[in-house]
Design an enzyme around this catalytic site. Sequence first.
Site, PDB file in Angstrom:
ATOM      1  CG  HIS A 161       6.066  -4.333   7.487  1.00 25.64           C
ATOM      2  ND1 HIS A 161       6.191  -5.699   7.510  1.00 25.64           N
ATOM      3  CD2 HIS A 161       7.340  -3.846   7.549  1.00 25.64           C
ATOM      4  CE1 HIS A 161       7.462  -6.026   7.608  1.00 25.64           C
ATOM      5  NE2 HIS A 161       8.184  -4.924   7.621  1.00 25.64           N
ATOM      6  CB  SER A 282     -22.517   4.842  -5.462  1.00 25.92           C
ATOM      7  OG  SER A 282     -23.657   4.336  -4.812  1.00 25.92           O
ATOM      8  CE  LYS A 288     -18.457   4.442  -2.417  1.00 24.32           C
ATOM      9  NZ  LYS A 288     -18.561   2.995  -2.530  1.00 24.32           N
ATOM     10  CD  GLU A 295     -12.856  -0.634  -7.047  1.00 28.10           C
ATOM     11  OE1 GLU A 295     -13.142  -0.824  -5.870  1.00 28.10           O
ATOM     12  OE2 GLU A 295     -13.627  -0.066  -7.833  1.00 28.10           O
TER      13      GLU A 295
END
Length: 467
Positions: A161, A282, A288, A295
């Site tokens: 979970h 970025s 970043k 992804e």
Amino acid sequence: MTTEQNSAQWSQRFEGTLHPMIEAFNASIGFDIALIEYDITGSQAHAKMLGKVGIISEAEAKQLVAGLEQVRQDYQSGTITPTLADEDVHFFVERQLTVKLGDLGKKLHTARSRNDQVGTDTRLYLRDQITQIKQLVRNCQRALFTHAEQHVETLIPGYTHLQRAQPISLAHHLLAYIDMLERDWQRLGEVYNRTNICPLGAGALAGTTFPIDRHYSAELLGFDNIYTNSLDAVSDRDFAIEFLSASSLIMTHLSRLSEEVILWASQEFGFVSLTDACATGSSIMPQKKNPDVPELVRGKTGRMFGHLQGMLVMMKGVPLAYNKDFQEDKEALFDGVNTVKVCLEAIAILFEFGLVFKPVRLAEAVAEDFSNATDVADYLAAKGVPFREAYNLVGKVVRTSLAVGKLLKDLTLEEWKALHPAFETDIYGAIAPAQVVAARNSYGGTGFEQVRSAVERTKARLETDLS
Ligand code: ARG
């Protein structure tokens, strides 16, 4: 090639010409040109078969085979290129052959239809692709394995979970994906077997009046078997659907792994750092480092499911035998093949060059939670306390610890004893993360002994099975 000639190619039945928009709508040459190698190889086998059984002379068969080879070379060298008026790869190759051989070229299509031809081409193509994809699965497993081998004793929180559950060996976690990929690899082999059946000689739908030898052409093309029913031969695409289904499972596995890498690379988890080889920055936030590779893999999984769904729906309503709907199988199949290939490759590169596990952070993570609570219950159970009673008691321990802001390892022996007299100083050893992991020594569990033998088994499999 003008549209007028195109219409004439079909038969003298056509007087008018195709509407230009419909010509483009109908054509598959824009994408099925990817099958040209297989179309030529399939046609060469067909020509040899025609020669062998005497439908054409042996000399003619030889000329056809050589002419087709010439078409192959001319296409590869860029001397010939298809146009829209060629309609599809089958017409393109046949026309080019006829340009070279004149009337003899027109004999190639004897005892054959584009329907059994396209089925043959697609299966030959997919067969090759499956072989390549199996290899890419292996490469991906090897890239994961390199980390697994190094991290048998590195601990990582195990979750259910997405809540900390029990600590596990990092190798155990990675080996889970290697096992999933093993089944994917096997599944591809099974799809290969059902792809490797030859439809050539089924004709348009009903067979042919010529005394062909289907076994011979199938053998020349390396097929294991031939379709036993001509209608079935030209009108199923189940092999392609099975491939997309097997590929969807590969993508599912890669997508789940990707999701984990994305989480692990976040500041919140911090379990891995991404190297510059596989991360991007970025355009506005200089701090970043983005996990684009996982992804993209996670994102591309959607289109694979789309192709599978699209192909199933495309098939469901078509009556026997061939229908033009089937032309729609190709873009889905080609894109499915390309997608699964690039994703397998990208994940292999990510694990080989793009990601470093952070053992210090991982050690902190497993030390700072209550994921050893089950082991306290097991400790009491081993001392004769019924498990359910022990379980309830440990729930209370966790609650009190949380209230006083302590972890289990920080409780004093007095505090333990106050909770249950069975606790002794060995409780500290029993709940240390490495002991918690080591103790789960049941077959297939995360105990180091188990993981070590799983590593050995996997190593042997990856080393010996190179196919
Ligand atoms: N381009 C067609 C396809 O991909 C080839 C088969 C055409 N057959 C036909 N009867 N029109 O399906």
